[in-house]
Design a protein around this motif. Structure first.
Motif, mmCIF file in Angstrom:
data_model
loop_
_atom_site.group_PDB
_atom_site.id
_atom_site.type_symbol
_atom_site.label_atom_id
_atom_site.label_comp_id
_atom_site.label_asym_id
_atom_site.label_seq_id
_atom_site.Cartn_x
_atom_site.Cartn_y
_atom_site.Cartn_z
ATOM 1 N N SER A 2 0.828 -1.203 0.000
ATOM 2 C CA SER A 2 0.000 0.000 0.000
ATOM 3 C C SER A 2 0.867 1.259 0.000
ATOM 4 O O SER A 2 1.986 1.263 0.522
ATOM 5 N N VAL A 5 0.113 7.578 2.572
ATOM 6 C CA VAL A 5 -0.478 8.847 2.163
ATOM 7 C C VAL A 5 -0.626 9.793 3.352
ATOM 8 O O VAL A 5 -0.761 9.357 4.499
ATOM 9 N N CYS A 21 -9.456 5.472 2.996
ATOM 10 C CA CYS A 21 -8.156 4.800 3.076
ATOM 11 C C CYS A 21 -8.224 3.573 3.978
ATOM 12 O O CYS A 21 -7.660 2.522 3.668
ATOM 13 N N ASN A 22 -8.924 3.715 5.102
ATOM 14 C CA ASN A 22 -9.031 2.610 6.059
ATOM 15 C C ASN A 22 -9.784 1.420 5.470
ATOM 16 O O ASN A 22 -9.547 0.274 5.861
ATOM 17 N N SER A 24 -9.643 0.639 2.321
ATOM 18 C CA SER A 24 -8.898 0.187 1.146
ATOM 19 C C SER A 24 -7.569 -0.452 1.546
ATOM 20 O O SER A 24 -6.966 -0.102 2.550
ATOM 21 N N PHE A 27 -4.090 2.095 0.366
ATOM 22 C CA PHE A 27 -3.529 3.269 1.037
ATOM 23 C C PHE A 27 -3.397 3.057 2.539
ATOM 24 O O PHE A 27 -4.274 2.469 3.178
ATOM 25 N N GLU A 28 -2.305 3.570 3.062
ATOM 26 C CA GLU A 28 -2.095 3.605 4.509
ATOM 27 C C GLU A 28 -1.887 5.064 4.910
ATOM 28 O O GLU A 28 -0.903 5.690 4.496
ATOM 29 N N CYS A 29 -2.836 5.607 5.673
ATOM 30 C CA CYS A 29 -2.728 7.014 6.058
ATOM 31 C C CYS A 29 -1.699 7.200 7.166
ATOM 32 O O CYS A 29 -1.786 6.562 8.217
#
Length: 286
Positions: A2, A5, A21-22, A24, A27-29
């Motif tokens: 991932s 971001v 994001c959580n 998906s 993506f890792e915020c």
């Protein structure tokens, strides 16, 4: 693997991007970025918020822009020489809740709205659906798709409304900053009063009904409406939009709206108000 971001802005739109994001695996915020120094080093939904000046000290692959102020956010970020290939511009559809969660938020909002309208009718309090609330109703879309639901009230009813509604703490909470001023018997502040539904904010955005305050003055009654529609300002409106009202049906509720509500929505949002905009004020050029 991932992408790491960062999200510019921790407002309703930024929080919606975090939930996206959580959900998906792409993506890792890492954190939020914001230009407000007062919230530097605080946390929102368990994520740290850093001032924009710290951007070059953060390890990330992409930066997400979304919401009303994308133009301004881009200008701020470009000062720090961030490569454009790291920019992700997310529109309305990208951060919209999944259907099941959207319906859940809608049900809560309708329950809150039904309670408010019932209490207003019982106590002969004048109100009208306004701004985002009126827009959703006129478009026949879900109220839950928007940040909040706006209802306008008259300033001479504010204390009465607070006393009537404050007892239902199980359903919602009040914004404390507004209420502290009311309790001290100070003059009605410009900040709108809001009630917020009790939900898990990590899953869905807490449903909110915001009461815009129509300031009653002798001059205003004759010429214009002076409506508290923002955190620190009044919006002057032609009086015909705030003087006569009609009842329309929406999902089983009978709601008060301005007589010229379509003309009023055009006044507020322009001729294209009937169309859901993918971007609020930003036109993608990247």
């Amino acid at each position: 693997m991932s992408d790491k971001v960062v999200i510019f802005g921790d407002s309703h739109y930024g929080r919606a991007a975090l939930r996206k994001c959580n959900r998906s695996k792409k993506f890792e915020c890492v954190c939020f970025l914001d230009s407000n120094k007062k919230i530097h080093n605080t946390r929102v939904l368990k994520k740290k918020v850093y001032h924009i000046t710290k951007i070059n000290k953060i390890n990330f692959d992409k930066i997400i822009f979304c919401g009303r102020y994308i133009e301004e956010q881009l200008k701020q970020v470009k000062k720090y020489n961030i490569e454009k290939n790291k920019f992700l511009i997310w529109g309305r559809s990208k951060i919209l809740l999944p259907k099941q969660k959207l319906i859940q938020r809608e049900k809560i909002l309708l329950k809150m709205l039904a309670y408010v309208v019932k209490k207003f009718n019982q106590n002969q309090i004048n109100y009208w659906m306004d701004c985002s609330g009126l827009l959703a109703i006129a478009r026949k879309q879900h109220l839950a798709e928007l940040n909040d639901v706006d209802i306008s009230i008259n300033s001479n009813d504010v204390k009465k409304i607070y006393k009537i509604i404050k007892g239902n703490k199980k359903m919602f909470s009040f914004n404390s900053g507004f209420i502290s001023k009311i309790r001290k018997n100070k003059k009605i502040p410009k900040t709108p009063m809001a009630i917020i539904g009790r939900v898990n904010p990590e899953i869905i955005e807490p449903p909110m009904i915001e009461f815009n305050i129509n300031k009653i003055t002798t001059k205003q009654i004759k010429k214009e409406c002076k409506l508290a529609v923002g955190r620190h300002y009044y919006e002057k409106l032609p009086k015909k939009y705030c003087r006569s009202f009609n009842i329309i049906k929406y999902k089983g509720l009978s709601l008060s709206v301005p007589n010229y509500h379509e003309e009023y929505l055009e006044y507020l949002y322009g001729k294209s108000w009937k169309k859901k905009a993918e971007f609020w004020s930003y036109k993608p050029r990247l």
